[in-house]
Scaffold this motif. Structure first.
Motif, PDB file in Angstrom:
ATOM      1  N   LEU A   1       0.840  -1.199   0.000  1.00  0.00           N
ATOM      2  CA  LEU A   1       0.000   0.000   0.000  1.00  0.00           C
ATOM      3  C   LEU A   1       0.880   1.256   0.000  1.00  0.00           C
ATOM      4  O   LEU A   1       0.610   2.215  -0.728  1.00  0.00           O
ATOM      5  N   GLN A   2       1.943   1.225   0.794  1.00  0.00           N
ATOM      6  CA  GLN A   2       2.834   2.383   0.883  1.00  0.00           C
ATOM      7  C   GLN A   2       3.646   2.599  -0.389  1.00  0.00           C
ATOM      8  O   GLN A   2       4.212   3.673  -0.584  1.00  0.00           O
ATOM      9  N   GLN A   3       3.671   1.577  -1.245  1.00  0.00           N
ATOM     10  CA  GLN A   3       4.296   1.735  -2.569  1.00  0.00           C
ATOM     11  C   GLN A   3       3.289   2.245  -3.599  1.00  0.00           C
ATOM     12  O   GLN A   3       3.601   2.373  -4.783  1.00  0.00           O
ATOM     13  N   GLY A   4       2.062   2.516  -3.135  1.00  0.00           N
ATOM     14  CA  GLY A   4       1.041   3.054  -4.023  1.00  0.00           C
ATOM     15  C   GLY A   4       0.156   2.021  -4.678  1.00  0.00           C
ATOM     16  O   GLY A   4      -0.617   2.359  -5.593  1.00  0.00           O
ATOM     17  N   GLN A   5       0.226   0.760  -4.228  1.00  0.00           N
ATOM     18  CA  GLN A   5      -0.545  -0.306  -4.863  1.00  0.00           C
ATOM     19  C   GLN A   5      -1.811  -0.642  -4.065  1.00  0.00           C
ATOM     20  O   GLN A   5      -1.774  -0.679  -2.834  1.00  0.00           O
ATOM     21  N   PRO A   6      -2.929  -0.897  -4.757  1.00  0.00           N
ATOM     22  CA  PRO A   6      -4.129  -1.373  -4.066  1.00  0.00           C
ATOM     23  C   PRO A   6      -3.866  -2.745  -3.443  1.00  0.00           C
ATOM     24  O   PRO A   6      -3.126  -3.563  -4.006  1.00  0.00           O
TER      25      PRO A   6
ATOM     26  N   GLY B   1      -7.763   5.405   2.333  1.00  0.00           N
ATOM     27  CA  GLY B   1      -7.899   4.752   1.038  1.00  0.00           C
ATOM     28  C   GLY B   1      -9.360   4.597   0.674  1.00  0.00           C
ATOM     29  O   GLY B   1     -10.258   4.931   1.454  1.00  0.00           O
ATOM     30  N   GLU B   2      -9.591   4.062  -0.511  1.00  0.00           N
ATOM     31  CA  GLU B   2     -10.947   3.875  -1.019  1.00  0.00           C
ATOM     32  C   GLU B   2     -11.125   2.432  -1.460  1.00  0.00           C
ATOM     33  O   GLU B   2     -10.255   1.876  -2.147  1.00  0.00           O
TER      34      GLU B   2
ATOM     35  N   GLY C   1     -12.986  -4.975  -4.464  1.00  0.00           N
ATOM     36  CA  GLY C   1     -12.741  -5.248  -3.054  1.00  0.00           C
ATOM     37  C   GLY C   1     -11.380  -4.822  -2.548  1.00  0.00           C
ATOM     38  O   GLY C   1     -11.140  -4.827  -1.337  1.00  0.00           O
ATOM     39  N   ARG C   2     -10.490  -4.462  -3.457  1.00  0.00           N
ATOM     40  CA  ARG C   2      -9.169  -3.990  -3.008  1.00  0.00           C
ATOM     41  C   ARG C   2      -9.275  -2.571  -2.458  1.00  0.00           C
ATOM     42  O   ARG C   2     -10.185  -1.820  -2.805  1.00  0.00           O
ATOM     43  N   ILE C   3      -8.318  -2.221  -1.616  1.00  0.00           N
ATOM     44  CA  ILE C   3      -8.266  -0.868  -1.046  1.00  0.00           C
ATOM     45  C   ILE C   3      -7.160  -0.093  -1.758  1.00  0.00           C
ATOM     46  O   ILE C   3      -5.984  -0.483  -1.720  1.00  0.00           O
ATOM     47  N   ALA C   4      -7.537   0.988  -2.411  1.00  0.00           N
ATOM     48  CA  ALA C   4      -6.571   1.827  -3.124  1.00  0.00           C
ATOM     49  C   ALA C   4      -6.127   2.979  -2.234  1.00  0.00           C
ATOM     50  O   ALA C   4      -6.966   3.638  -1.620  1.00  0.00           O
ATOM     51  N   PRO C   5      -4.820   3.227  -2.137  1.00  0.00           N
ATOM     52  CA  PRO C   5      -4.361   4.366  -1.332  1.00  0.00           C
ATOM     53  C   PRO C   5      -4.769   5.690  -1.974  1.00  0.00           C
ATOM     54  O   PRO C   5      -4.680   5.845  -3.195  1.00  0.00           O
ATOM     55  N   ARG C   6      -5.215   6.640  -1.158  1.00  0.00           N
ATOM     56  CA  ARG C   6      -5.616   7.951  -1.659  1.00  0.00           C
ATOM     57  C   ARG C   6      -4.778   9.073  -1.041  1.00  0.00           C
ATOM     58  O   ARG C   6      -4.363   9.992  -1.730  1.00  0.00           O
ATOM     59  N   ARG C   7      -4.548   9.018   0.253  1.00  0.00           N
ATOM     60  CA  ARG C   7      -3.663   9.975   0.935  1.00  0.00           C
ATOM     61  C   ARG C   7      -2.867   9.180   1.963  1.00  0.00           C
ATOM     62  O   ARG C   7      -3.446   8.610   2.879  1.00  0.00           O
TER      63      ARG C   7
END
Length: 305
Positions: free
Chosen positions: A258-263, A289-290, A295-301
Protein backbone atom coordinates in the motif's frame (compact mmCIF):
# COMPACT_ATOMS: atom_id res chain seq x y z
CA UNK A 1 19.78 23.40 -8.68
CA UNK A 2 19.62 22.43 -5.00
CA UNK A 3 16.16 21.94 -3.54
CA UNK A 4 15.24 24.79 -1.25
CA UNK A 5 14.80 23.67 2.34
CA UNK A 6 11.56 24.74 4.02
CA UNK A 7 11.90 27.52 6.53
CA UNK A 8 10.64 26.52 9.95
CA UNK A 9 10.25 23.44 12.11
CA UNK A 10 8.93 20.13 10.84
CA UNK A 11 5.74 20.05 12.90
CA UNK A 12 3.02 17.45 12.30
CA UNK A 13 -0.43 17.31 13.89
CA UNK A 14 -3.72 19.15 14.34
CA UNK A 15 -4.44 22.04 16.67
CA UNK A 16 -8.02 22.97 17.57
CA UNK A 17 -7.83 26.75 17.68
CA UNK A 18 -10.57 28.76 19.38
CA UNK A 19 -10.53 31.72 16.99
CA UNK A 20 -11.09 35.18 18.43
CA UNK A 21 -13.64 37.59 16.99
CA UNK A 22 -12.24 40.37 14.83
CA UNK A 23 -9.48 38.32 13.21
CA UNK A 24 -9.69 36.57 9.84
CA UNK A 25 -9.12 32.82 9.57
CA UNK A 26 -5.95 33.40 7.57
CA UNK A 27 -4.76 35.98 10.10
CA UNK A 28 -5.29 33.49 12.92
CA UNK A 29 -3.48 30.80 10.92
CA UNK A 30 -0.44 33.01 10.38
CA UNK A 31 -0.25 33.86 14.10
CA UNK A 32 -0.41 30.17 15.08
CA UNK A 33 2.12 29.18 12.42
CA UNK A 34 4.52 31.82 13.73
CA UNK A 35 3.98 30.69 17.33
CA UNK A 36 4.92 27.12 16.38
CA UNK A 37 7.65 28.31 13.96
CA UNK A 38 6.16 25.68 11.63
CA UNK A 39 7.36 25.14 8.08
CA UNK A 40 3.89 24.21 6.80
CA UNK A 41 0.39 24.86 8.08
CA UNK A 42 -3.13 25.41 6.81
CA UNK A 43 -6.65 25.87 8.21
CA UNK A 44 -9.70 23.79 7.37
CA UNK A 45 -12.51 26.13 6.45
CA UNK A 46 -12.84 29.86 6.95
CA UNK A 47 -14.76 31.53 9.74
CA UNK A 48 -15.93 35.10 9.24
CA UNK A 49 -13.95 37.70 11.21
CA UNK A 50 -17.08 38.23 13.33
CA UNK A 51 -17.21 34.52 14.23
CA UNK A 52 -15.39 32.71 17.02
CA UNK A 53 -14.75 29.08 17.80
CA UNK A 54 -13.29 25.99 16.28
CA UNK A 55 -10.77 26.44 13.50
CA UNK A 56 -8.69 23.25 13.11
CA UNK A 57 -5.10 24.09 12.09
CA UNK A 58 -3.22 21.34 10.24
CA UNK A 59 0.57 21.21 10.45
CA UNK A 60 2.92 19.38 8.09
CA UNK A 61 1.64 15.95 7.09
CA UNK A 62 -1.79 16.78 8.50
CA UNK A 63 -2.39 19.17 5.59
CA UNK A 64 -2.87 16.07 3.41
CA UNK A 65 -6.05 15.32 5.37
CA UNK A 66 -7.38 18.87 5.76
CA UNK A 67 -9.86 18.43 2.90
CA UNK A 68 -11.73 15.82 4.92
CA UNK A 69 -12.28 18.32 7.73
CA UNK A 70 -13.43 20.87 5.15
CA UNK A 71 -16.06 18.35 4.03
CA UNK A 72 -17.16 17.41 7.55
CA UNK A 73 -20.35 18.34 9.39
CA UNK A 74 -20.29 21.40 11.66
CA UNK A 75 -22.16 22.74 14.70
CA UNK A 76 -22.68 26.41 15.58
CA UNK A 77 -24.18 28.60 18.28
CA UNK A 78 -25.95 31.56 16.71
CA UNK A 79 -27.37 34.83 17.97
CA UNK A 80 -29.63 36.66 15.54
CA UNK A 81 -31.50 39.96 15.56
CA UNK A 82 -34.81 40.00 13.74
CA UNK A 83 -36.28 43.09 12.13
CA UNK A 84 -32.94 44.42 10.87
CA UNK A 85 -31.50 43.50 7.46
CA UNK A 86 -27.85 44.25 6.81
CA UNK A 87 -25.86 44.32 3.60
CA UNK A 88 -23.74 41.31 4.61
CA UNK A 89 -26.25 39.31 6.66
CA UNK A 90 -24.23 39.92 9.84
CA UNK A 91 -23.44 42.71 12.27
CA UNK A 92 -20.41 43.85 10.23
CA UNK A 93 -22.60 45.12 7.39
CA UNK A 94 -24.47 48.36 6.86
CA UNK A 95 -28.16 48.35 7.81
CA UNK A 96 -30.26 48.44 4.62
CA UNK A 97 -33.78 48.00 6.03
CA UNK A 98 -35.66 47.65 9.30
CA UNK A 99 -39.10 46.24 10.07
CA UNK A 100 -41.31 45.59 13.08
CA UNK A 101 -41.16 42.09 14.52
CA UNK A 102 -44.80 41.04 14.98
CA UNK A 103 -44.27 37.28 15.15
CA UNK A 104 -44.81 35.45 18.44
CA UNK A 105 -42.06 33.25 19.95
CA UNK A 106 -43.98 30.19 18.70
CA UNK A 107 -44.10 31.59 15.15
CA UNK A 108 -40.38 32.40 15.26
CA UNK A 109 -39.64 28.87 16.43
CA UNK A 110 -41.83 27.34 13.71
CA UNK A 111 -40.16 29.43 10.99
CA UNK A 112 -36.65 28.43 12.06
CA UNK A 113 -37.52 24.76 12.59
CA UNK A 114 -39.03 24.57 9.09
CA UNK A 115 -35.51 24.53 7.66
CA UNK A 116 -34.53 21.23 9.29
CA UNK A 117 -33.77 18.63 6.63
CA UNK A 118 -32.44 18.82 3.07
CA UNK A 119 -32.76 22.37 1.81
CA UNK A 120 -31.25 24.63 -0.85
CA UNK A 121 -29.47 27.87 -0.05
CA UNK A 122 -28.47 30.72 -2.33
CA UNK A 123 -24.97 31.81 -1.20
CA UNK A 124 -24.63 35.39 0.00
CA UNK A 125 -22.81 37.88 -2.22
CA UNK A 126 -20.52 38.26 0.79
CA UNK A 127 -19.45 34.61 0.78
CA UNK A 128 -16.02 33.31 -0.25
CA UNK A 129 -17.41 31.29 -3.18
CA UNK A 130 -15.65 32.24 -6.39
CA UNK A 131 -17.26 33.54 -9.58
CA UNK A 132 -14.92 33.43 -12.59
CA UNK A 133 -12.05 33.02 -10.15
CA UNK A 134 -13.00 36.02 -7.98
CA UNK A 135 -14.50 35.63 -4.47
CA UNK A 136 -18.08 36.91 -4.35
CA UNK A 137 -17.34 39.22 -1.42
CA UNK A 138 -14.78 41.09 -3.52
CA UNK A 139 -17.36 41.65 -6.27
CA UNK A 140 -19.89 42.73 -3.64
CA UNK A 141 -17.48 45.32 -2.25
CA UNK A 142 -17.20 46.72 -5.78
CA UNK A 143 -20.97 47.10 -5.84
CA UNK A 144 -21.47 44.16 -8.22
CA UNK A 145 -24.10 41.44 -7.95
CA UNK A 146 -24.02 38.19 -9.92
CA UNK A 147 -26.48 35.33 -10.18
CA UNK A 148 -25.75 32.51 -7.73
CA UNK A 149 -27.05 28.97 -8.02
CA UNK A 150 -28.81 27.43 -5.04
CA UNK A 151 -26.74 24.74 -3.33
CA UNK A 152 -28.07 21.68 -1.49
CA UNK A 153 -27.23 21.51 2.23
CA UNK A 154 -28.63 19.60 5.19
CA UNK A 155 -29.76 21.00 8.53
CA UNK A 156 -29.64 18.00 10.88
CA UNK A 157 -30.92 19.62 14.06
CA UNK A 158 -31.76 23.00 15.60
CA UNK A 159 -31.94 23.62 19.34
CA UNK A 160 -33.51 26.93 20.37
CA UNK A 161 -31.84 28.40 23.44
CA UNK A 162 -33.62 31.73 23.78
CA UNK A 163 -36.25 33.93 22.14
CA UNK A 164 -36.56 37.39 23.64
CA UNK A 165 -38.44 40.06 21.70
CA UNK A 166 -36.44 40.49 18.46
CA UNK A 167 -33.44 38.40 19.55
CA UNK A 168 -33.04 34.70 18.83
CA UNK A 169 -30.33 32.33 20.06
CA UNK A 170 -29.99 28.75 18.86
CA UNK A 171 -27.57 25.92 18.07
CA UNK A 172 -27.52 24.19 14.71
CA UNK A 173 -25.94 20.98 13.40
CA UNK A 174 -25.42 21.13 9.65
CA UNK A 175 -23.58 19.76 6.65
CA UNK A 176 -20.57 21.29 4.95
CA UNK A 177 -21.28 24.38 2.91
CA UNK A 178 -24.16 25.59 5.08
CA UNK A 179 -24.36 29.37 5.39
CA UNK A 180 -25.68 30.28 8.82
CA UNK A 181 -26.15 33.88 7.66
CA UNK A 182 -28.45 32.61 4.91
CA UNK A 183 -30.35 30.45 7.41
CA UNK A 184 -31.03 33.52 9.57
CA UNK A 185 -31.88 35.71 6.57
CA UNK A 186 -34.28 33.07 5.20
CA UNK A 187 -35.94 32.73 8.61
CA UNK A 188 -36.37 36.50 8.78
CA UNK A 189 -37.80 36.54 5.27
CA UNK A 190 -40.30 33.82 6.18
CA UNK A 191 -41.39 35.93 9.16
CA UNK A 192 -41.67 39.03 6.97
CA UNK A 193 -39.26 41.11 9.04
CA UNK A 194 -35.77 40.05 7.95
CA UNK A 195 -32.85 39.43 10.26
CA UNK A 196 -29.09 39.15 10.59
CA UNK A 197 -26.44 37.32 12.61
CA UNK A 198 -25.03 39.27 15.56
CA UNK A 199 -22.81 36.52 17.01
CA UNK A 200 -21.60 33.20 15.64
CA UNK A 201 -19.53 30.51 17.33
CA UNK A 202 -18.45 27.23 15.74
CA UNK A 203 -18.77 24.52 18.38
CA UNK A 204 -17.48 21.52 16.46
CA UNK A 205 -16.04 20.36 13.16
CA UNK A 206 -16.19 16.71 12.17
CA UNK A 207 -15.04 14.48 15.05
CA UNK A 208 -13.66 17.33 17.17
CA UNK A 209 -15.56 18.57 20.26
CA UNK A 210 -15.43 22.09 21.70
CA UNK A 211 -13.65 20.99 24.91
CA UNK A 212 -10.33 20.53 23.10
CA UNK A 213 -10.12 24.10 21.76
CA UNK A 214 -7.42 26.56 22.81
CA UNK A 215 -7.24 30.31 22.27
CA UNK A 216 -4.18 32.18 21.03
CA UNK A 217 -3.81 33.64 24.52
CA UNK A 218 -3.81 30.19 26.13
CA UNK A 219 -1.26 28.93 23.60
CA UNK A 220 0.96 31.91 24.29
CA UNK A 221 0.96 31.27 28.04
CA UNK A 222 1.71 27.55 27.57
CA UNK A 223 4.60 28.34 25.23
CA UNK A 224 5.92 30.97 27.63
CA UNK A 225 6.26 28.42 30.42
CA UNK A 226 7.11 25.26 28.46
CA UNK A 227 8.45 26.32 25.06
CA UNK A 228 7.94 24.41 21.81
CA UNK A 229 7.83 21.07 23.63
CA UNK A 230 4.77 22.13 25.62
CA UNK A 231 2.75 23.40 22.67
CA UNK A 232 3.79 20.46 20.46
CA UNK A 233 2.20 18.16 23.03
CA UNK A 234 -1.14 19.90 22.39
CA UNK A 235 -1.27 18.66 18.80
CA UNK A 236 -3.68 15.85 17.98
CA UNK A 237 -2.54 12.88 15.85
CA UNK A 238 -3.19 12.94 12.09
CA UNK A 239 -5.56 9.98 12.44
CA UNK A 240 -8.05 12.07 14.43
CA UNK A 241 -9.06 13.91 11.24
CA UNK A 242 -10.78 10.71 10.06
CA UNK A 243 -11.54 9.16 13.46
CA UNK A 244 -15.19 8.62 12.52
CA UNK A 245 -14.34 6.67 9.33
CA UNK A 246 -14.36 2.84 9.07
CA UNK A 247 -11.00 1.49 10.25
CA UNK A 248 -9.01 -1.14 8.36
CA UNK A 249 -5.93 -2.87 9.76
CA UNK A 250 -3.40 -4.35 7.35
CA UNK A 251 -0.74 -7.00 7.82
CA UNK A 252 2.90 -6.03 7.27
CA UNK A 253 3.05 -7.24 3.65
CA UNK A 254 -0.16 -5.49 2.61
CA UNK A 255 0.94 -2.33 4.43
CA UNK A 256 4.26 -2.38 2.53
CA UNK A 257 2.61 -2.63 -0.90
CA UNK A 258 0.00 0.00 0.00
CA UNK A 259 2.83 2.38 0.88
CA UNK A 260 4.30 1.74 -2.57
CA UNK A 261 1.04 3.05 -4.02
CA UNK A 262 -0.54 -0.31 -4.86
CA UNK A 263 -4.13 -1.37 -4.07
CA UNK A 264 -4.22 -4.26 -1.58
CA UNK A 265 -6.74 -6.86 -0.43
CA UNK A 266 -8.15 -6.97 3.08
CA UNK A 267 -10.96 -9.07 4.50
CA UNK A 268 -11.44 -6.50 7.25
CA UNK A 269 -13.12 -3.77 5.20
CA UNK A 270 -16.54 -2.32 4.35
CA UNK A 271 -18.13 -3.06 0.98
CA UNK A 272 -17.37 0.39 -0.40
CA UNK A 273 -16.41 3.95 0.49
CA UNK A 274 -13.38 5.53 2.12
CA UNK A 275 -11.49 4.03 5.07
CA UNK A 276 -8.75 4.95 7.53
CA UNK A 277 -5.84 2.53 7.31
CA UNK A 278 -3.51 1.23 10.04
CA UNK A 279 -0.67 -1.27 10.18
CA UNK A 280 -1.90 -3.98 12.54
CA UNK A 281 1.46 -4.87 14.10
CA UNK A 282 2.43 -1.32 15.05
CA UNK A 283 -1.00 0.39 15.26
CA UNK A 284 0.56 3.06 13.02
CA UNK A 285 -1.78 5.27 11.00
CA UNK A 286 -0.84 4.90 7.32
CA UNK A 287 -3.40 7.20 5.71
CA UNK A 288 -6.73 6.85 3.95
CA UNK A 289 -7.90 4.75 1.04
CA UNK A 290 -10.95 3.87 -1.02
CA UNK A 291 -12.53 0.45 -1.47
CA UNK A 292 -12.60 -0.42 -5.18
CA UNK A 293 -15.28 -2.44 -6.96
CA UNK A 294 -13.11 -5.57 -6.83
CA UNK A 295 -12.74 -5.25 -3.05
CA UNK A 296 -9.17 -3.99 -3.01
CA UNK A 297 -8.27 -0.87 -1.05
CA UNK A 298 -6.57 1.83 -3.12
CA UNK A 299 -4.36 4.37 -1.33
CA UNK A 300 -5.62 7.95 -1.66
CA UNK A 301 -3.66 9.98 0.93
CA UNK A 302 -0.71 8.42 2.74
CA UNK A 303 1.49 9.62 5.58
CA UNK A 304 5.08 10.02 4.39
CA UNK A 305 7.49 7.59 6.01
Amino acid sequence: MAKRRPRGRNVNGILLLDKNSGVSSNGALQMVKKMFAAAKAGHTGSLDPLATGMLPICFGEATKFSQFLLESDKSYRVTAKLGVITETGDADGEVVRTADVTASPAQIEDALMSFIGDIEQVPSMYSAIKYDGVPLYKLAREGKTVERKARPVTIYDIRILRIESDELEFEVDCSKGTYVRSLVEDTGEKLGCGGHVTALRRLSAGPYPAERMLTLEQLGKIKETGGFEAIDELLLPLSTSVADWPRVELGDNAAYYLQQGQPVMSSDRPADGWVSIYQASSEEFLGVGEVLEDGRIAPRRLVSG
